[in-house]
Every structure is written in structure tokens, then in C-alpha cells.
Motif scaffolding. Structure first.
Motif, short mmCIF file in Angstrom:
data_model
loop_
_atom_site.label_atom_id
_atom_site.label_comp_id
_atom_site.label_asym_id
_atom_site.label_seq_id
_atom_site.Cartn_x
_atom_site.Cartn_y
_atom_site.Cartn_z
N THR A 5 0.82 -1.22 0.00
CA THR A 5 0.00 0.00 0.00
C THR A 5 0.85 1.26 0.00
OG1 THR A 5 -0.13 -0.08 2.42
CG2 THR A 5 -1.90 -1.15 1.18
N THR A 6 2.06 1.17 0.58
CA THR A 6 2.96 2.32 0.61
C THR A 6 4.32 1.90 0.09
OG1 THR A 6 1.82 3.02 2.63
CG2 THR A 6 3.84 4.20 2.05
N PRO A 7 4.50 1.86 -1.23
CA PRO A 7 5.76 1.37 -1.80
C PRO A 7 6.95 2.22 -1.37
CG PRO A 7 4.06 1.63 -3.49
CD PRO A 7 3.55 2.28 -2.26
N THR A 8 8.10 1.56 -1.26
CA THR A 8 9.34 2.27 -0.92
C THR A 8 9.79 3.11 -2.10
OG1 THR A 8 9.99 0.46 0.53
CG2 THR A 8 11.71 1.99 -0.13
N GLU A 9 10.14 4.36 -1.83
CA GLU A 9 10.60 5.27 -2.88
C GLU A 9 12.02 5.74 -2.57
OE1 GLU A 9 7.87 8.42 -3.56
OE2 GLU A 9 6.11 7.12 -3.73
N PHE A 10 12.75 6.10 -3.63
CA PHE A 10 14.14 6.53 -3.49
C PHE A 10 14.33 7.88 -4.18
CE2 PHE A 10 14.21 1.97 -3.15
CZ PHE A 10 15.19 1.68 -2.21
N THR A 11 15.33 8.62 -3.71
CA THR A 11 15.76 9.81 -4.44
C THR A 11 16.53 9.39 -5.68
OG1 THR A 11 17.84 9.92 -3.20
CG2 THR A 11 15.95 11.11 -2.28
N SER A 12 16.76 10.32 -6.59
CA SER A 12 17.57 10.07 -7.79
C SER A 12 18.82 10.93 -7.71
CB SER A 12 16.78 10.39 -9.06
OG SER A 12 15.68 9.51 -9.19
N VAL A 13 19.96 10.32 -7.95
CA VAL A 13 21.23 11.05 -7.90
C VAL A 13 22.08 10.62 -9.09
CG1 VAL A 13 21.23 11.28 -5.37
CG2 VAL A 13 22.33 9.31 -6.44
N SER A 14 23.10 11.42 -9.40
CA SER A 14 24.02 11.04 -10.46
C SER A 14 24.93 9.92 -9.98
CB SER A 14 24.87 12.25 -10.87
OG SER A 14 25.72 12.64 -9.80
N PHE A 15 25.49 9.15 -10.92
CA PHE A 15 26.37 8.05 -10.54
C PHE A 15 27.54 8.51 -9.68
CE2 PHE A 15 30.44 6.01 -11.60
CZ PHE A 15 30.29 4.86 -10.83
N PRO A 16 28.24 9.62 -10.00
CA PRO A 16 29.36 10.02 -9.14
C PRO A 16 28.94 10.25 -7.69
CG PRO A 16 29.49 11.17 -11.23
CD PRO A 16 28.17 10.47 -11.21
N VAL A 17 27.75 10.81 -7.47
CA VAL A 17 27.27 11.02 -6.10
C VAL A 17 27.04 9.68 -5.41
CG1 VAL A 17 25.38 11.92 -4.69
CG2 VAL A 17 26.26 13.26 -6.61
N LYS A 18 26.40 8.74 -6.13
CA LYS A 18 26.13 7.41 -5.54
C LYS A 18 27.44 6.69 -5.24
CE LYS A 18 23.58 3.93 -4.22
NZ LYS A 18 22.70 4.01 -3.04
N ALA A 19 28.39 6.76 -6.17
CA ALA A 19 29.69 6.11 -5.94
C ALA A 19 30.36 6.69 -4.71
CB ALA A 19 30.58 6.26 -7.16
N LEU A 20 30.27 8.01 -4.56
CA LEU A 20 30.87 8.67 -3.39
C LEU A 20 30.17 8.22 -2.11
CD1 LEU A 20 33.01 10.67 -2.46
CD2 LEU A 20 31.35 12.52 -2.82
N LYS A 21 28.86 8.09 -2.15
CA LYS A 21 28.12 7.60 -0.98
C LYS A 21 28.59 6.20 -0.57
CE LYS A 21 23.62 9.96 -1.47
NZ LYS A 21 23.37 10.22 -0.03
N ILE A 22 28.74 5.32 -1.55
CA ILE A 22 29.17 3.95 -1.26
C ILE A 22 30.57 3.93 -0.67
CG2 ILE A 22 29.72 1.71 -2.30
CD1 ILE A 22 27.50 2.30 -4.38
N LEU A 23 31.48 4.72 -1.24
CA LEU A 23 32.86 4.76 -0.74
C LEU A 23 32.93 5.36 0.66
CD1 LEU A 23 34.64 5.86 -4.04
CD2 LEU A 23 34.62 3.57 -3.01
N VAL A 24 32.11 6.38 0.92
CA VAL A 24 32.08 6.97 2.26
C VAL A 24 31.54 5.96 3.26
CG1 VAL A 24 30.97 8.73 3.71
CG2 VAL A 24 31.92 9.35 1.48
N HIS A 25 30.53 5.21 2.84
CA HIS A 25 30.00 4.17 3.72
C HIS A 25 31.05 3.11 4.02
CE1 HIS A 25 27.87 0.39 4.67
NE2 HIS A 25 27.05 1.19 5.32
N ASP A 26 31.81 2.73 2.99
CA ASP A 26 32.89 1.75 3.21
C ASP A 26 33.91 2.28 4.21
OD1 ASP A 26 31.78 -0.01 1.47
OD2 ASP A 26 33.10 0.45 -0.22
N LEU A 27 34.27 3.53 4.06
CA LEU A 27 35.23 4.14 4.98
C LEU A 27 34.64 4.25 6.38
CD1 LEU A 27 37.96 5.54 5.35
CD2 LEU A 27 36.85 7.70 4.78
N GLN A 28 33.37 4.60 6.47
CA GLN A 28 32.72 4.76 7.76
C GLN A 28 32.63 3.44 8.51
OE1 GLN A 28 28.80 6.38 7.39
NE2 GLN A 28 28.75 7.21 9.45
#
Length: 1022
Positions: free
Chosen positions: A878-901
Motif C-alpha cells: 500500500t505504501t511502496p518504498t521510494e528513493f531519491t535520484s542522484v548522479s552516478f558520481p554522487v552514488k559512488a561517493l556515498k558507497i565509498l564513504v559508507h565503506d570508509l565509515q
């Protein structure tokens, strides 16, 4: 309309000795079952007092079958033509009436029918059932109470919902308690059922305590003390009264009481605490009082065991097991530690030694299955028994206070030795049983005792038990007692006298239990002794084991094979000779061919062959491969497709040959390849395909050149065959069969070099195609990681191929990047996670427009209506999960920051020893003496867990996790050896300093937490 007379005639016909009459009646009954009115006729016949009893019983059985097949679509075996609500109502009334029938069997059968109906109809179509049952058990009629209680026993367990439990228990439990106390009006078995229902009510209360904490707390305070007081009164009555008559029905009450006490202790230990010491006193008293009867009926076998007044047998052994289980739970719970004094612990251990004696049934069983005899003290799959319950109690005591309990073992075994010797001298034929039981009891705790002795020695305290004296003084005498094979066998298991054991294996006179005990002794001896002391014996023992494997029965074969697997690994096979290796391989393959469907044995064969192939003695590897490989290849190619288990297990053995600690012999793959590729081209079995992929992966790792240089008679290359196989697996819907593909491709890319270039475009195309429909995370990872590896080595070539690839209107690069970004944080494996991070950092640096312009999923959008709410499947619909949209470089940076964190200071802080403060539950108190000075056991467990779970989890560069998750090639890969934390830190600092690809602008699109991490890294000192 079906009549009672018609049903009676058919049922009478089914009992006729004439097969034709019987068959005709059964056909007629089958036809009548499709008529709804048949159920009414059957129910009326069931309660007809004038009908023949055999017909009434048959009608009840047939009615239950009718309910399962015709009553409602609720039932899995429903066949249609359900009766109308009016007919159902009449049937329910008749069956309910049967619960009060004067005949016990009719009552029991009606209870089964009504329980089936209740499963389907209550409460919607049968709302008054519960009140009617409570009224019935309140009637005081012994027959009515007996019938109703049988329904309640199953009803409480299966049909009450969370909201119904508490109201029902308020009305039901007082009535049950009055029945339990009605000793003159109700039978012991009916009274025991009230306790069984109470026990199930306790479990139900526990399941709803989170939803209704206040109501459950009130119920516990008002209900449990009354019942526990009643249990105490009942247990105070001399138990001998229940075993002195013609039946042992009275034992059923005591059995259910101890089971209920164990459940209460597990669910609500605080409620039981005021009664703990009294209940433990009564439990030990029962063990002492009842032992003479246990000895009379189970050990001496002088009298037949009394029967029950109902069909279900009641054994004294059931009560003893329930008592031992209750005491074990009390030991582990910790709240009664003051009761477990040295005196009480000694009494318990003495009781376990007595009750652990082999019964006549044990003796008969183990004579026919010797493997069970030698395995029963340490095999968790063994059938439950008094002996097993006793061993579990000893284990619980050892866990709590190992030094003191081990010392008690010493005095207890000495007492048993003394009394056994007296019994033997007086001519008692069963003198050996207590000694065998004592040795078995101590043997069941051998590992814990060994650990205890090491701890005491390290602490420079005296040993609590003199094992050397025991082995030297008692075991040699026991080993000569051929007339008592079980005691002799126990001696081998306890003493592990290697010479004597080998002599027994070679002897033609020893009984099977003794020979198998000798084999187990050899197994234990090889596992627990230094190789230097073992090596002189190994050739002789291995030579004996070869023929023994071919002669042993199916029951004992696993033990013999396990022993051989230990033997051949001793001292890396320096003692092995070519002739002996030849004989062993021949025997192993012979046994494998006869048992290649047995999963337990199939797990042992590869270990033996791998050890043989790893033998350091000269020439052994060549002999083993020469003997085994052609035979296994023949099995591989000749096995019919419908017997895929043969191919699968043959591949496992071939893989064992390759895994051996020797270079793969020249020409190995040329022998294997035709049979391997022929098999994998036709087989559909998942295990066979996975094992085949593993074979190819091992070949690539061991000697890739053999695969690259091989071609068949038509000139088709090995790489071409591999590509065809990969394509086959990628096209299949069963993703589990393709989980090993990633490893094969990775190692092929790492080892084959330029040789793989001709097939690379086609390989990458197939993998990208499959990404669009891949569902499981592990399968997705097996498709992405090869791309990650290639990007770190041939970035431009791979990106060019992906940009030119088109799948359903999307570029291959688009598919890869979207799939990668959505799954990167779920990758498993040390090397895989690192290579993914390395590749993403390279792609982040890449300035290709095709990458810079890609838009992918960002973070989850948290809506007000879903904040702090657990999202179930129905809510997600009834309430599907939704996501923001970002450019690939932003997403890659998010993943790498998460790895570092995940690998930064927050992760390593606890690994250095600062555990998070956790409030400790007092349900499991620490029993260690104050002078021990150690941290409580629970604290140690919490410290260990805190090192593993997030957010303060395992350090990013903890190389210990490599031990079990990666093969040697990947462990030694430069990516595994580098400091990834330093690399990611350098990466962020470098690109922040240069502002490459508008780094500052990308950082601003991160979350506040991610921005904080980046700034902390950039501003920190190198």
C-alpha cells in the motif's frame, strides 16, 4: 439420503473375510462419501448406543477421513461437495455428544474428529465450542471430562489467537485445577492432561507477554503460585504408590508436572524462584526412591513393564528423563545456585551414573548397531533416552563449575569401581553395567574435563581428577573381558590403548561392538596425539583399515571412513607407500561406487582422497591420480542423466584430487576434459553443475595453461567449452546453480591473461543480459565482481564494450552501473568488497560522459506515515518504498564513504577492547567463585558479539576474516594485502584538494552524516 442402515451395511462389508464383498463395500463407501448427508449418518452411528462397537469405531474413523476430504476447502485434501451449514451443525452436535460416551475409545476418537472440525470452523462457524467444552469439564462427569480434556490438549496449542488466550485462561485454569485435585473422581491420565493443558497455557502466556504485559503479569501473579503449590503437594506424595499397582498411570501426573516446571522455569523463572529449592529436593528424592524399580524393570529384566489403561504406554524412563531435564534447566538458569552444594552435586552425579546404565533394550539395539554404541555419548542425533538426559545434566554441571564437578567425578568413579568389584566377586552377572555407565558418563564430558585439567595446570592448582591412575589401573583389566563386549568396548573408548585396539581390529574373534569400539579408539587416539608418536603405527593401521572398510556394515561404515580420513592425514602421509596408497584408493572407490547416494559418506570420501593426494611421501600423488582419475572419469561420462548424483559425487572426488597439495600432474586435464564437458553439457542437476564449475575453477587456479592449451579432436578449445557452459548457466532460471560462476570467471580473468580476450566480448554480453533478470544478491554479486576486476585492469576496454552493448534498448554500461549501485553494500567476501571499492573509486575518477550523466537510485525517502514503522509486506504494497535520484558520481561517493565509515574509528574502537555498556539480564547468574577474578561469562559473550555487530563492528582491515571466506589466491592478491582504509582516505583528500569532477559540488549532495565523515577525513592530518 444416506441412512444409518446403509452406512452400517457398508461398514460391515468392509470387515468381511470375502475379498469381493469387502472391495464392493469399500467402493460403495467411497461413492457415499461424495454425498453430504453421509457425514450426518456417520455421526449418528457414532453415538448410537445400540450399534455394534466395531461399527461405531469404524464410523468415527471414516468420519474423520470425511472431514479431512469433504468438510471444507480449508483442508489441503479437500475433494469438494461440502455439507450445508445445517448438516455441519448437526454433525458437530453429535460428535460433541460423543465426548461423553461411556466407551473410552469412542470418546478419544470423537475428540480427534472434533479437533479437526475446530481447526476449520472455530470461532467463525462454531463460536460456542469453547464455552461448551468448559461446561463439559465443569460437569464433574469422569467420562465427559476425559473426552473434553483430549480436545483441549490440542485446542490450546493450535487454535487460540493472541487476543483470545487471556480471556480463555481466566475461565479455564480454575476448572482444570479442580479436576487435578479430584483424585477420587477423575483418572490419573485425565488429571495429567490438565497439567499438559496448563503447560501449554504457560507457553501461550509467554508468547503474548510483549503484547499484553500488564495482563500477563497479573495472570502470572494470580495463577502460577496456585498451580505450583498444587505441584508441590502432589510431588510430596510417595512416588512408590504410582509404581506398585497393575499399571503406571499415576506416573503420567508426575511426568507432566516436571515438564510443566521446566516450561515455567524457561518462561517465567521469577515465578518459580520461591519454589526452586523444594522442587529440586523433591526431584532428587524421586530419583533415589524410584531407582530400585528402574533397576527391576529396565536393568535386571525380572518382570514385564506394567501397561497403561489407555493405548499410549507410560514408562518410568519417561519420568526419569523429565526429572533430569528439569534439573538441567535449573542448573543452566542460575537462580538456584545456592542449592547446588557439593553434597547435592555429588548426589546428582551418583544418580546419573546409576540411571545411565545400559538397559536390556539398549543392549539389544547396540548389539545390532554398534556404531550407535560408540557414538551415543557425543552424537546429538541419537534417540532421546535417560542416558542422553543424564549426559546433558553432567554437561550443564560442568559448564557451571568444572573444577569441582570434575573432582566429584573422581570420587564417584572410585565408588563405582569398588561396588562393581564387590558385585563381581559375589557372582552378580550385571556387575559390569555400573562400571560401563560410569566410564561412558565421564567419557561424555571428556573434552570439558580435558579443558578443565589444562586450566588447573595453567593456574598451578592440583588436578581435580587423576585420569592417568584411572586409565592405568582399570582400563587394562577391562580390555581383557571378552565375555562383556560392551564394557570391553567402553574400555577402548576410555583408554585408547593403541596396540590393543589394533590387535582387536586384526583379530577374527572379536565381536562387532568391540571391533567398532577399537576403531573409535584409533580415531580418538589419532585426533588427540602428536604426529611423532603416531607415525610408527600408521602404516599398519591403514593396511588393516582397507579390508575392514570392505567388510563393515552400513551402520558402522561412517565411523570407519572417518577414522581412515584421520589416519591418512597423520604427519602428511610421510609413512605412506605406493602399494598401500594403491590398495586404499581401490578400496575407497569400491565403497564409493556402492554408497554414492549416502550424503554422510559422501562428505568423507573427498577428505580421504585429498589427504592421499597431499601425502609428502614420494610417488604417492602419482599413484593416487593414476588409480582414481580414470575410474572417476568413466563414472562421470557413463552415469545416466536420471542418476545425476553419481556425476555430482564423482566430481567432488575429482575436485579432491585437484585440491591435493601437489602441482596438478601433466596431462591431468587432458584426461578429465572430454568426460567433464560431456557431462556438463547434458546434466541439469544443480549440485552436479556447481561441482563441475568448481572443477574448472580449481584447474584454472592450479594450472590454467592445461585448460588454455587443450582442445578436442575437432579443434574446439577448452575456453570455448567454458564459455558455452557459462552461457548455459546464465540462461537458466535456477540462480543457485550459477553461484559459482563468479569465482570461475574471476580466476579465469586473473590467470588466463590475453588468452581470454577472444571470448571476452561474448562473455561480458551474456553476463549483462542476465543482470536484468537476476534476483538473488549472491547471484548478482557473481555477475558484477568480474566487471569490477576488469575495470581495475582494463578500464577503457571494458567501458567501450559496455557502451556498445545494447540490451532491450539500454546500454550495457547503464545496466551494470544501476545493478552495481543497488547491490554494492550487500557484497559478501573480503576480496570482493575491496575490488568493488577499488573499481568504484576508479570509475568516480573517470570523466567519460556516459558515466557522469547516469542517474541511479539514491537514498530511501522516509515518509511521515512510515517513520518508525516496521514495513510488512502488506504495508509495502500500500505504501511502496521510494528513493531519491542522484548522479552516478554522487552514488559512488556515498558507497565509498559508507565503506570508509564502516572501517573507521567507530568500527575499530570496540575491536580494541572497549565494549559497549549493556544492561545484563539477571536470569543467568554467574556461578564462578569470587576468587576466580574473571569477568562473568555473559560479559565475555557480549564483548565477543560487540566485536561483530554494527555500528561498532569488526575493524575494516581485520584480516582474520580471510581465513574462512577466501581461497589462497585471493588472500594473496595485492588487493587483499593493501590497506584499504588508507587508500580511501587518500582518495578523498586527493580529490578534495584538486576538486576533480566538481568534488565539492558532489559532496554537497550527500547526507549530513556523510558530509561530516568526508570533512573529518579531508581536514585530518595525513
Amino acid at each position: 439420503m444416506t441412512s444409518i442402515a446403509e452406512i452400517s451395511e457398508c461398514l460391515t462389508g468392509t470387515l468381511n473375510s470375502n475379498s469381493n464383498v469387502r472391495m464392493a463395500a469399500e467402493i460403495k463407501l467411497s461413492q457415499l462419501s461424495a454425498v453430504p448427508e453421509t457425514s450426518l449418518a456417520l455421526s449418528q452411528l457414532v453415538v448410537s448406543q445400540d450399534a455394534d462397537m466395531s461399527l461405531r469405531q469404524s464410523a468415527t474413523i471414516l468420519l474423520r477421513k470425511y472431514v479431512k476430504e469433504r468438510w471444507s476447502p480449508y483442508f489441503q485434501n479437500f475433494k469438494g461437495n461440502a455439507p450445508s451449514p445445517e448438516i455441519k451443525n448437526q454433525v458437530r452436535q453429535a460428535v460433541f455428544q460423543g465426548l461423553s460416551d461411556p466407551n473410552r475409545k469412542i470418546r478419544s476418537l470423537c475428540a480427534l474428529v472434533l479437533t479437526s472440525i475446530a481447526n476449520c470452523d472455530w470461532p467463525d462457524e462454531y463460536p460456542d465450542l469453547l464455552n461448551n467444552l468448559i461446561s463439559l469439564i465443569s460437569s464433574g462427569s469422569p467420562d465427559a471430562v476425559h473426552g473434553a480434556m483430549q480436545v483441549f490438549t490440542e485446542f490450546i496449542k493450535a487454535d487460540l489467537t493472541e487476543d483470545q488466550i487471556l480471556p480463555v485462561l481466566r475461565d479455564l485454569l480454575p476448572v482444570l485445577l479442580s479436576i487435578l485435585g479430584a483424585t477420587e473422581h477423575q483418572s490419573p491420565l485425565t488429571r495429567s492432561r490438565t497439567i499438559s493443558v496448563f503447560r501449554q497455557c504457560t507457553i501461550s502466556l509467554y508468547t503474548v507477554k510483549e503484547q499484553h504485559p500488564v495482563a500477563v503479569k497479573e495472570a502470572i501473579a494470580s495463577v502460577l503460585p496456585v498451580w505450583l503449590e498444587a505441584f508441590k503437594v502432589l510431588l510430596t506424595i510417595d512416588p512408590q504408590a504410582d509404581v506398585s499397582g497393575d499399571n503406571w498411570d499415576g506416573l503420567a501426573i508426575r511426568i507432566q508436572i516436571f515438564k510443566a516446571l521446566e516450561t515455567t522455569h524457561t518462561s517465567f523463572p521469577r515465578a518459580l524462584q520461591p519454589y526452586m529449592n523444594d522442587m529440586l529436593d523433591l526431584a532428587v528424592g524421586h530419583l533415589d526412591i524410584l531407582y530400585p524399580m528402574f533397576d527391576r524393570y529396565y536393568l535386571s529384566s525380572s518382570d514385564p513393564i506394567p501397561s497403561s489403561s489407555e493405548d499410549e504406554p507410560i514408562h518410568l524412563s519417561h519420568l526419569i528423563s523429565a526429572i533430569l531435564d528439569f534439573i538441567s534447566g535449573m542448573v543452566r538458569g542460575g537462580k538456584a545456585k545456592s542449592w547446588f552444594t557439593a553434597e547435592h552435586s555429588a548426589a546428582l552425579i551418583s544418580s546419573v551414573f546409576k540411571y545411565a546404565q545400559m538397559t536390556d533394550e539398549d543392549e539389544e539395539t547396540w548389539a545390532n548397531n554398534a556404531n550407535s554404541f560408540v557414538a551415543q555419548e557425543d552424537d546429538e542425533t541419537q534417540d532421546y533416552s535417560v542416558r542422553v538426559a543424564g549426559f546433558d545434566l553432567l554437561a550443564a554441571l560442568m559448564d557451571r563449575n568444572p573444577a569441582k564437578i570434575t573432582a566429584t567425578f573422581q570420587s564417584a568413579i572410585q565408588q563405582v569401581i569398588h561396588t562393581s568389584e564387590q558385585a563381581r566377586n559375589s557372582g552378580n552377572d550385571n556387575w559390569w553395567r555400573p562400571l560401563e555407565a560410569a566410564l561412558a558418563s565421564i567419557g561424555s564430558q571428556a573434552e570439558s574435563i580435558e579443558d578443565c585439567l589444562e586450566d588447573e595446570e595453567d593456574s598451578e592448582r592440583p588436578k581435580p581428577i587423576d585420569i592417568e591412575s584411572l586409565l592405568g589401573g582399570i582400563i587394562p583389566t577391562v580390555l581383557t573381558l571378552r565375555e562383556h563386549p560392551f564394557l570391553q568396548g567402553r574400555g577402548f573408548l576410555a583408554g585408547q590403548y593403541i596396540d590393543a585396539a589394533v590387535n582387536v581390529i586384526e583379530s577374527e574373534e572379536g565381536s562387532i561392538p568391540v571391533k567398532i569400539s577399537a576403531v573409535r579408539a584409533v580415531h580418538n587416539f589419532c585426533n588427540g596425539t602428536d604426529d611423532a608418536a603416531l607415525t610408527p603405527f600408521m602404516a599398519r593401521i591403514a593396511r588393516d583399515m582397507g579390508p575392514f572398510i570392505l567388510q563393515t556394515s552400513e551402520d558402522t561404515l561412517s565411523l570407519v571412513l572417518e577414522t581412515l580420513s584421520v589416519i591418512v592425514a597423520v604427519d602428511k602421509g610421510t609413512w605412506m607407500t605406493p602399494d598401500l596408497a594403491h590398495a586404499l584408493v581401490h578400496a575407497i572407490l569400491d565403497v564409493w561406487a556402492k554408497n554414492n547416494k549416502d550424503p554422510i559418506l559422501l562428505s568423507i570420501f573427498p577428505d580421504i582422497l585429498e589427504s592421499l593426494c597431499s601425502a609428502s611421501a614420494e610417488g604417492i600423488y602419482e599413484v593416487v591420480v593414476k588409480e582414481a582419475l580414470p575410474s572417476l572419469c568413466n563414472s562421470l561420462s557413463s552415469a545416466p542423466p536420471e542418476e545425476s548424483w553419481t556425476a555430482s559425487s564423482a566430481l567432488e572426488l575429482i575436485n579432491a584430487l585437484i585440491r591435493g597439495e601437489h602441482a596438478m600432474g601433466e596431462g591431468f586435464f587432458s584426461v578429465l576434459a572430454p568426460h567433464l564437458f560431456k557431462c556438463l553439457a547434458v546434466v541439469e542437476d544443480r549440485d552436479a553443475l556447481q561441482n563441475g564449475i568448481v572443477s574448472l575453477t580449481l584447474v584454472v587456479r592450479k594450472d590454467c595453461n592445461q585448460l588454455v592449451s587443450w582442445s578436442d579432436e575437432s579443434g574446439r578449445s577448452g575456453l570455448d567449452y567454458v564459455l558455452t557452459l557459462v552461457a548455459k548457466l546464465l540462461q537458466g532460471q535456477d540462480e543457485s546453480a550459477g553461484l559459482t560462476i563468479g569465482d570461475l570467471i574471476i580466476h579465469l580473468l586473473r590467470r588466463a591473461g590475453d588468452a581470454v580476450l577472444p571470448v571476452l566480448p561474448e562473455l561480458l554480453q551474456a553476463m549483462v543480459n542476465r543482470m536484468t533478470s537476476a534476483k538473488t544478491a549472491s547471484f548478482v554479486q557473481s555477475l558484477i565482481i568480474p566487471f569490477a576486476f576488469l575495470i581495475t585492469h582494463q578500464q577503457d576496454t571494458v567501458l567501450g564494450l559496455l557502451e556498445s552493448t545494447n540490451v532491450q534498448g539500454r546500454s550495457g554500461l547503464d545496466i551494470l552501473i544501476h545493478t552495481w549501485c543497488e547491490n554494492a553494500e550487500t557484497f559478501q567476501g573480503f576480496w570482493a568488497s575491496r575490488i568493488s571499492s577499488m573499481a568504484l573509486s576508479q570509475l568516480f575518477m573517470c570523466e567519460r560522459p556516459s558515466l557522469q550523466n547516469l542517474v541511479v537510485k539514491g537514498d530511501i525517502i522516509v515518509k511521515p506515515e512510515t517513520r518508525n514503522v516496521i514495513m510488512t509486506r502488506s504495508r509495502t504494497k500500500t505504501t511502496p518504498t521510494e528513493f531519491t535520484s542522484v548522479s552516478f558520481p554522487v552514488k559512488a561517493l556515498k558507497i565509498l564513504v559508507h565503506d570508509l565509515q564502516s572501517g573507521g574509528e567507530s568500527a575499530t574502537f570496540n575491536a580494541a577492547g572497549n565494549a559497549a555498556d549493556v544492561e545484563e539480564d539477571d536470569d543467568d547468574e554467574n556461578w564462578s567463585d569470587a576468587e576466580d577474578g574473571g569477568a562473568p561469562k555473559r560479559d565475555a559473550e557480549l564483548e565477543f558479539l560487540s566485536d561483530l555487530i554494527g555500528p561498532k563492528g569488526l575493524a575494516f582491515d581485520n584480516d582474520d576474516i580471510l581465513d574462512d571466506t577466501e581461497d589462497e589466491d585471493l588472500k594473496n592478491d595485492p588487493v587483499s594485502q593493501m590497506n584499504m582504509q588508507e587508500h580511501l582516505t587518500w582518495f578523498l583528500r586527493e580529490y578534495a584538494a584538486r576538486n576533480t569532477n566538481n568534488f565539492e559540488g558532489l559532496v554537497e549532495q550527500l547526507t549530513a552524516e556523510e558530509i561530516t565523515v568526508v570533512r573529518a577525513v579531508v581536514q585530518s592530518q595525513p
